[in-house]
Write an enzyme that holds these catalytic residues in place. Structure first.
Site, PDB file in Angstrom:
ATOM      1  CB  SER A 134      34.495  46.196  42.459  1.00  0.00           C
ATOM      2  OG  SER A 134      33.948  45.836  41.210  1.00  0.00           O
ATOM      3  CE1 TYR A 147      38.774  42.872  41.099  1.00  0.00           C
ATOM      4  CE2 TYR A 147      36.480  43.146  40.437  1.00  0.00           C
ATOM      5  CZ  TYR A 147      37.700  43.688  40.813  1.00  0.00           C
ATOM      6  OH  TYR A 147      37.824  45.061  40.902  1.00  0.00           O
TER       7      TYR A 147
END
Length: 247
Positions: A134, A147
């Site tokens: 990501s 995250y």
């Protein structure tokens, strides 16, 4: 893209990018397996796959024993896709236990899956691992400390695997799929906590785009990119994997 004769496992393959990747790998000729955390999720995935041939397994990534039984079957391809965005919140507002659970799912479970599959791959002389990365691995986002930390750790794990086992035929890639129209994005929009949550749904990419790129990474054509963190927005990668150029 031909993956005939290859076996693949996609973790969290019951929806979103995972489900699209199951479909893309199967269309390329691989024998595909995937995991889902619950029986309803597994049933829904089988319905959505329609005539696509794939085998679903009821398995929670944090259940090391159940996952080991599955992983020890040995696979030519592993896509570490399973991940959660929760907890979303500023650091003073989230329980440490929830933060730790996120790291367990997004990083430790991916390490465990990799470790179990890697032993079989090395013994056979090669294999492919794709870690779903990501932009959050490299740029912090407000409310996403867990995250971001998990994805940053996964990016370093990708580099470590390449360093230690690249010479033994292990092809490892970190792949950032961009902002995709998935259930995770629904939760992100509901939080309203950072710029990503403000993106309109119509600006999000379909899950089929990153899935096609992931399938391409599993072919020998991607050999020169092994060990790298890649981004679906890269023009060369899009062209090589058959994706249209971005506007």
């Amino acid at each position: 893209m031909k993956l005939t004769g290859k076996t693949a496992l996609v973790t969290g393959g019951n929806r979103g990018i995972g489900l699209a990747t199951v479909r893309a790998l199967a269309e390329a000729g691989a024998e595909v397996h995937f995991t889902a955390r619950s029986a309803p999720n597994l049933t829904a995935a089988r319905r959505d796959l329609g005539e696509t041939q794939a085998t679903g397994h009821l398995a929670n990534m944090t259940d090391r024993i159940a996952m080991a039984t599955l992983l020890d079957q040995g696979f030519d391809i592993l896509v570490n896709n399973a991940a959660v965005i929760a907890p979303i919140g500023r650091i003073l507002d989230i329980p440490a236990e929830d933060w730790a659970t996120s790291i367990d799912i997004n990083l430790t479970s991916a390490f465990h899956a990799t470790q179990r599959v890697l032993a079989h791959m090395v013994a056979r002389g090669g294999g492919t691992i794709v870690n779903i990365s990501s932009g959050a691995a490299h740029r912090p986002q407000e409310g996403w400390s867990a995250y971001c930390a998990g994805k940053a750790g996964l990016a370093m794990l990708t580099r470590s695997i390449h360093l230690e086992y690249g010479a033994q035929g292990i092809r490892i890639f970190g792949f950032a799929p961009g902002v995709v129209d998935t259930d995770m994005q629904v939760a992100i929009r509901a939080s309203g906590i950072n710029p990503v949550s403000k993106l309109p749904r119509e600006s999000l990419a379909p899950a089929s785009e990153p899935a096609r790129a992931i399938a391409w990474l599993c072919t020998p054509a991607a050999d020169p990119l092994a060990g790298q963190e890649l981004d679906v927005r890269n023009p060369e990668l899009r062209a090589a994997s058959g994706l249209p150029p971005l506007p």
